[in-house]
Scaffold this motif. Structure first.
Motif, PDB file in Angstrom:
ATOM      1  N   ALA A   1      -0.124  -3.666   8.903  1.00 49.79           N
ATOM      2  CA  ALA A   1       1.314  -3.616   8.609  1.00 49.79           C
ATOM      3  C   ALA A   1       1.681  -4.621   7.521  1.00 49.79           C
ATOM      4  O   ALA A   1       2.485  -4.316   6.634  1.00 49.79           O
ATOM      5  CB  ALA A   1       2.124  -3.886   9.880  1.00 49.79           C
ATOM      6  N   VAL A   2       1.089  -5.799   7.563  1.00 47.67           N
ATOM      7  CA  VAL A   2       1.351  -6.814   6.532  1.00 47.67           C
ATOM      8  C   VAL A   2       0.871  -6.302   5.182  1.00 47.67           C
ATOM      9  O   VAL A   2       1.573  -6.425   4.172  1.00 47.67           O
ATOM     10  CB  VAL A   2       0.691  -8.161   6.891  1.00 47.67           C
TER      11      VAL A   2
ATOM     12  N   TYR B   1       3.272  -3.861   3.852  1.00 50.17           N
ATOM     13  CA  TYR B   1       4.466  -4.564   3.392  1.00 50.17           C
ATOM     14  C   TYR B   1       4.229  -5.163   2.007  1.00 50.17           C
ATOM     15  O   TYR B   1       5.049  -5.001   1.099  1.00 50.17           O
ATOM     16  CB  TYR B   1       4.864  -5.657   4.391  1.00 50.17           C
ATOM     17  N   LEU B   2       3.111  -5.867   1.844  1.00 52.53           N
ATOM     18  CA  LEU B   2       2.799  -6.493   0.562  1.00 52.53           C
ATOM     19  C   LEU B   2       2.668  -5.445  -0.536  1.00 52.53           C
ATOM     20  O   LEU B   2       3.152  -5.655  -1.660  1.00 52.53           O
ATOM     21  CB  LEU B   2       1.519  -7.325   0.666  1.00 52.53           C
TER      22      LEU B   2
ATOM     23  N   ALA C   1       4.169  -2.480  -0.564  1.00 54.40           N
ATOM     24  CA  ALA C   1       5.509  -1.946  -0.819  1.00 54.40           C
ATOM     25  C   ALA C   1       6.340  -2.908  -1.676  1.00 54.40           C
ATOM     26  O   ALA C   1       7.165  -2.472  -2.480  1.00 54.40           O
ATOM     27  CB  ALA C   1       6.230  -1.658   0.501  1.00 54.40           C
ATOM     28  N   CYS C   2       6.110  -4.204  -1.508  1.00 52.66           N
ATOM     29  CA  CYS C   2       6.826  -5.218  -2.302  1.00 52.66           C
ATOM     30  C   CYS C   2       6.159  -5.467  -3.644  1.00 52.66           C
ATOM     31  O   CYS C   2       6.629  -6.312  -4.405  1.00 52.66           O
ATOM     32  CB  CYS C   2       6.875  -6.537  -1.533  1.00 52.66           C
TER      33      CYS C   2
ATOM     34  N   TRP D   1       6.693 -15.529  -3.921  1.00 46.00           N
ATOM     35  CA  TRP D   1       7.306 -15.514  -2.594  1.00 46.00           C
ATOM     36  C   TRP D   1       8.225 -16.701  -2.323  1.00 46.00           C
ATOM     37  O   TRP D   1       8.943 -16.705  -1.330  1.00 46.00           O
ATOM     38  CB  TRP D   1       6.222 -15.486  -1.527  1.00 46.00           C
TER      39      TRP D   1
ATOM     40  N   VAL E   1       8.884 -13.074   7.122  1.00 42.16           N
ATOM     41  CA  VAL E   1       9.109 -11.687   7.517  1.00 42.16           C
ATOM     42  C   VAL E   1       8.763 -11.564   8.999  1.00 42.16           C
ATOM     43  O   VAL E   1       7.715 -12.044   9.445  1.00 42.16           O
ATOM     44  CB  VAL E   1       8.240 -10.712   6.681  1.00 42.16           C
TER      45      VAL E   1
ATOM     46  N   PHE F   1       8.038  -8.852  11.949  1.00 46.46           N
ATOM     47  CA  PHE F   1       7.649  -7.472  12.208  1.00 46.46           C
ATOM     48  C   PHE F   1       7.861  -7.173  13.679  1.00 46.46           C
ATOM     49  O   PHE F   1       7.341  -7.888  14.538  1.00 46.46           O
ATOM     50  CB  PHE F   1       6.174  -7.251  11.861  1.00 46.46           C
TER      51      PHE F   1
ATOM     52  N   SER G   1       7.060  -2.536  12.508  1.00 44.81           N
ATOM     53  CA  SER G   1       8.032  -2.236  11.461  1.00 44.81           C
ATOM     54  C   SER G   1       8.721  -3.540  11.077  1.00 44.81           C
ATOM     55  O   SER G   1       8.818  -4.466  11.884  1.00 44.81           O
ATOM     56  CB  SER G   1       9.063  -1.213  11.942  1.00 44.81           C
ATOM     57  N   VAL G   2       9.186  -3.619   9.853  1.00 42.75           N
ATOM     58  CA  VAL G   2       9.866  -4.825   9.386  1.00 42.75           C
ATOM     59  C   VAL G   2      11.227  -4.905  10.066  1.00 42.75           C
ATOM     60  O   VAL G   2      12.036  -3.983   9.978  1.00 42.75           O
ATOM     61  CB  VAL G   2      10.009  -4.824   7.847  1.00 42.75           C
TER      62      VAL G   2
ATOM     63  N   GLU H   1      13.785  -9.985   6.993  1.00 40.49           N
ATOM     64  CA  GLU H   1      13.256 -10.792   5.903  1.00 40.49           C
ATOM     65  C   GLU H   1      14.223 -11.964   5.750  1.00 40.49           C
ATOM     66  O   GLU H   1      15.421 -11.751   5.581  1.00 40.49           O
ATOM     67  CB  GLU H   1      13.193  -9.995   4.607  1.00 40.49           C
TER      68      GLU H   1
END
Length: 186
Positions: free
Chosen positions: A50-51, A54-55, A57-58, A92, A101, A103, A111-112, A115
């Motif tokens: 998941a991390v 996330y990374l 997606a960012c 960051w 973040v 989760f 899921s996030v 933030e």
């Protein structure tokens, strides 16, 4: 007379059978009551996936580094994941702190949830709760023109506050050192 005895034996037999059936049914109902909910805690591998998502997606650098902790924040038996992104610094972080973040652990994935930025350790997961979620206590300091203060990030039913600097300070008699909880990111 024989018929009378036979009839009585028949009634006793039927009564014993019905009584036994009633006992079996009661036992059956008791042993087949509502199933106990066993909550499966998600693995660190699922959290790390998941991390990574996330990374990605960012559009975070592949070299991103972070500290993480797994804590049950909402009391459901599943440990949420919390990361404090640390480097590369300018991806960051700012001079005021870095991005954290949270989760949410769900049935099969994360899921996030929130933030929060800027954040500096240490943080304290308080034993107190708001809307069923643990309060996150932290020190806000180092910002030009802002007085240092301890704040409690409280869950509003959907998320934690995004910007700790705008959270009201804890009362002066309640210092971060006097709050019971679990320290993170020392």
């Amino acid at each position: 007379m024989t018929r009378h005895i036979m009839f009585r034996l028949f009634l006793v037999s039927v009564s014993m059978t019905l009584a036994a059936c009633g006992t079996v049914q009661q036992t059956s109902r008791a042993s087949h009551g509502p199933p106990k909910q066993t909550v499966a805690d998600l693995s660190d591998g699922v959290f790390q996936d998941a991390v990574k998502m996330y990374l990605d997606a960012c559009k975070g650098p592949q070299s991103s580094q972070y500290e993480y902790s797994r804590e049950d924040l909402d009391g459901d038996g599943r440990r949420e994941g919390i990361i404090l992104l640390e480097s590369p610094f300018y991806s960051w972080c700012t001079v005021d702190g870095c991005r954290m973040v949270i989760f949410k652990a769900e049935e099969k994935q994360f899921s996030v949830l929130s933030e929060i930025s800027p954040v500096r350790g240490p943080l304290l997961l308080s034993d107190t709760r708001t809307n069923g979620w643990r309060d996150i206590v932290m020190r806000v300091s180092g910002r030009t023109g802002w007085a240092a203060k301890d704040v409690a990030l409280k869950f509003n039913g959907a998320t934690y506050p995004k910007q700790p600097a705008y959270v009201e300070p804890l009362p002066s008699q309640v210092a971060m050192a006097n709050i019971n909880g679990t320290q993170l990111f020392p």
